[in-house]
Design an enzyme around this catalytic site. Structure first.
Site, PDB file in Angstrom:
ATOM      1  N   TYR A 138     -82.732 -70.702  10.383  1.00  0.00           N
ATOM      2  CA  TYR A 138     -83.532 -69.554   9.945  1.00  0.00           C
ATOM      3  C   TYR A 138     -84.009 -68.735  11.140  1.00  0.00           C
ATOM      4  O   TYR A 138     -83.874 -67.500  11.152  1.00  0.00           O
ATOM      5  CB  TYR A 138     -84.724 -70.057   9.129  1.00  0.00           C
ATOM      6  N   SER A 181     -89.184 -62.001  11.600  1.00  0.00           N
ATOM      7  CA  SER A 181     -90.167 -63.075  11.505  1.00  0.00           C
ATOM      8  C   SER A 181     -90.760 -63.367  12.876  1.00  0.00           C
ATOM      9  O   SER A 181     -90.124 -63.125  13.908  1.00  0.00           O
ATOM     10  CB  SER A 181     -89.511 -64.342  10.950  1.00  0.00           C
TER      11      SER A 181
END
Length: 283
Positions: free
Chosen positions: A187, A174
């Site tokens: 996350y 990400s």
């Protein structure tokens, strides 16, 4: 084809794409050219979002596909329908990639169905927004790492004995791995771990001719965000902080996975591609 190995998530994530009012755009934009002809791939988190777009694009390019999902049977059936519309076979496996034994079952069932394994796409993930680090419970922290990182590790452990020279592992990391996210502390940490894992594993498997790369999407419109993965405040301006001023669609990310999966990416290993709307990141 389907097999069930169920686990119910704590809050319904990653969510149902079928129920979204504004549905993600996942269909490929061009005709296939057999870049994955005769090959097979496993795509975790393949029922919706980026995983769905990848599975369908791989099928269009000639691959049979196993899609792994947590509990969204309706979404998984839609993805399988599109894969089969491309003339390929689709195996649906339901369960929790944070379970090592299930990861072994995924690979075993895939190899039984398709005779081998050429591409592993680790894509399944979850995220939980918290503005205060004290709100991240021990259970949530463990759960996020169990899905997002342990699941990738377990899948590689199960798959590597079936991969051969020319095979490809692609990990979905990400943009948060590179620039962080103030509301996604756990996350972002898992995505940093995935980026490091990708680079380390690429060196570990280079002599075997197995390529290991990653894709680091920016804000992409998938069920993960509106179904609890982003705060209501973030959703109001989702993707607007990118140079392009909008979120991406799953179909805009899938070609990065295809490039790394097929022979076009034969000189790429240990690398990260960045379909993120123009955000400049290091590494």
């Amino acid at each position: 084809m389907s097999v069930e190995h169920a686990k119910i998530n704590e809050d319904g994530l990653p969510g149902h794409e079928r129920r979204m009012d504004e549905k993600p755009d996942f269909m490929p934009r061009y005709e296939g050219s057999d870049r994955l002809a005769g090959k097979s791939a496993i795509v975790t988190g393949g029922d919706s979002g980026i995983g769905r777009a990848v599975a369908i694009l791989f099928a269009r390019e000639g691959a049979n596909v196993t899609i792994v999902h947590l509990e969204e049977d309706d979404d998984a059936a839609i993805t399988a329908h599109h894969v089969e519309d491309e003339g390929r076979r689709c195996l649906i496996l339901r369960g929790d990639v944070g379970d090592k034994l299930f990861c072994e079952e995924i690979v075993r069932r895939h190899v039984e169905a398709f005779g081998g394994l050429d591409v592993l796409v680790n894509n399944a993930g979850e995220q939980h927004p918290d503005k205060d680090i004290r709100d991240v419970t021990e259970e949530q922290l463990k759960r996020t790492f169990q899905t997002n990182f342990y699941g990738y590790f377990f899948m590689v452990q199960a798959a590597v004995g079936h991969l051969k020279k020319g095979s490809s592992i692609i990990n979905c990391t990400s943009v948060t791995s590179f620039e962080g996210s103030e509301e996604l502390l756990d996350y972002s940490s898992t995505k940093g771990a995935i980026t490091s894992f990708t680079r380390a594993l690429s060196g570990n498997l280079a002599e075997k001719g197995i390529r290991v790369n990653g894709v680091a999407p920016g804000p992409i419109w998938t069920p993960l965000n509106p179904c609890g993965g982003a705060s209501k405040e973030k959703l109001k301006t989702f993707g607007e902080n990118t140079p392009m001023g909008r979120p991406g669609e799953p179909w805009e990310v899938a070609p990065s996975f295809l490039f790394l999966a097929c022979d076009d990416g034969s000189y790429f290993t240990g690398q990260i591609l960045h379909p993120n709307g123009g955000t400049i990141v290091g590494g």
